[in-house]
Design an enzyme around this catalytic site. Sequence first.
Site, PDB file in Angstrom:
ATOM      1  N   TYR A   1       2.260   8.585  -0.629  1.00 29.37           N
ATOM      2  CA  TYR A   1       2.311   8.065  -1.947  1.00 29.37           C
ATOM      3  C   TYR A   1       1.589   6.952  -2.170  1.00 29.37           C
ATOM      4  CZ  TYR A   1       5.226   3.731  -1.051  1.00 29.37           C
ATOM      5  OH  TYR A   1       5.426   2.591  -0.922  1.00 29.37           O
ATOM      6  N   ARG A   2       0.832   6.208  -1.155  1.00 31.92           N
ATOM      7  CA  ARG A   2       0.281   4.833  -1.405  1.00 31.92           C
ATOM      8  C   ARG A   2      -0.573   4.671  -0.289  1.00 31.92           C
ATOM      9  NH1 ARG A   2       4.339  -0.173  -2.027  1.00 31.92           N
ATOM     10  NH2 ARG A   2       2.721  -1.832  -2.915  1.00 31.92           N
TER      11      ARG A   2
END
Length: 613
Positions: free
Chosen positions: A528-529
């Site tokens: 996600y990151r």
Amino acid sequence: MSSPNIPSTPTLNNSHSGIPPRLLSKANAAKSLIYAGKTSSDAIPRTQGLALPPGLSKPAFLSAISELRTILGTQHVELIDGDLQNGWYMEHPNTHDMMPILDSEKFVASAVVYPGCVADVQKITVWANKYLIPISPISLGRNLGYGGSAPRVRGSVTIDLGRRMNKILDINAEDCTCLVEPGVTFYALYEDIQKRGLGDRLWIDSPDLGGGSVVGNTLDRGVGYTPYGDHWAMHAGLEVVLPEGEVVRTGMGSLPGNNTWQSFPYGFGPFSDGIFSQSNFGIVTKMGMTLMPNPGGYESFMYTFQNESDLVPLIEIIRPLRISNILENVAQLRHGLQTLAVKGHPRTRYYSGGGPMPQSIIHLELQKAPIGDHTWAYYGMTYGPPHIRKYKSDIIDAEFRKIPGCRKIDPSTLPADEYFWSRDKIAAGEPDLVELLWTNWVPNGCHIAFSPVSPIRGADAQKLYELAKKRHTEAGIDLMPAFCVGLREMHLIVEIVFDGKNEEMKKKAEKCLRDMISDAAELGYGEYRTHLALMDQVASTYSWNDNALMKFNEKLKDALDPNGILAPGRCGIWPKRFRGRGWEMTEAGSGSSEGLAWLLAPVKRKSKSSPKL
């Protein structure tokens, strides 16, 4: 007090990015531990000289900088041509990544500019388009573990929004909302609420550390640990400077004279906010945020679980409790090794051998700890009046005790410096400063994160845990996993701690991460990151339908930023003139932060009037 050899820690009394005075002694103690593990100076001598923007000669760049100084004022434009300076969390650099997985000069700025208002930001974008100079905006630049303040393209000009644009523009106690500029930290927002006498009515939601920007963390879709822990879901309204200088307000903010900008995020028509999170489509200069009403009481709790094999049944227990909001905050399930590491002592205190620390040693040392031996520790909190908390706590206790060997920790038995109390503060909306102590695990401690997302299912947790354990064993790196459980998903956050001065360890850490990204993608899990150096690889895993999503992002990029000046490469999104010219870093050794600058495609500048300032 801090050591006389260590720089004094700034406070909020004298710096927008400082520590609250109430945390100064804790900050100094943490800082002393960090500096005790340093084996080299904070100063990094330059070997490559001034990092020039791609395609510009030094005289041409210096001439452009001179013009920008005339526009903004000399004191607000800083040329970065001397040694680079590292620091620590509260005195981080705004020029480069202080925790580099690659060489410190790979991702480094040529200059830093300090706008004081939206009009200044517009002027900077107009200037950048004129000279085709990449610009890289930051709020605070404390995105440690993911690249910090560094630009993806070496030689970019960093726009430090935080130094002069750091006002809390509004706090509305009736609507439980606020409106902030990029330089407002979680520390600053919390302290301002207390100063206004609203602490008994309003809570904020803070990440593990409170020194980051509320705007920056939210745009990167960071999380906190109250029921309002999904920060992006809690934002309401953006003001954005587009790459060519136009200003837009999203949602209700586009209605002149509106009074619901922070109360209703959508407005009318397409909901455009999403394109400004984890992107390079605009520079956010204001953001609204919802605040949590005081729930009328809270109580932290902690359970430990003895066996590694408890992970699968425990996640199966957590899922229905979390979805039904019996487990009502973004809680953490952490490995026992983190219980040791977060104390801030070096690894050699427990084990001096090579390879991952043996489980037998971990369990032996945990037996000496206040919470006792365990493999997994769950930190949570219940909210509301006592009878409501008891109702939830009884359900949680009955479910968790289905795991043989489960123990509920009595907080009254824990010393004041036990990590439990930091989680207690954070889950009650009070920013703290403890988490990064685990970077002391090795000398010159740095970290970088593997952050895949999965459903809240035991089988998924087991697959991710096993692939991480396999790759860590191959690399000889200690595994420190934590599962952060949302409403219907969970993030596995694996922090790789490495010696920033040990090139062999850095290479192993990078390979371990890249291998885990590929492994996870093959199993259907995506990050996600991620860190700057890994963005191209992670973006390439989201490849359904012949990379349809990236093609869509590239269309947006080229439409909004035809000259390709705003943060090229961020989240793997490259403008047309950079694409396929040696910038993409999809695996170790491929691409670079400099690309093949001489191959940059020429840009036909559109004839257009300057934006209204």
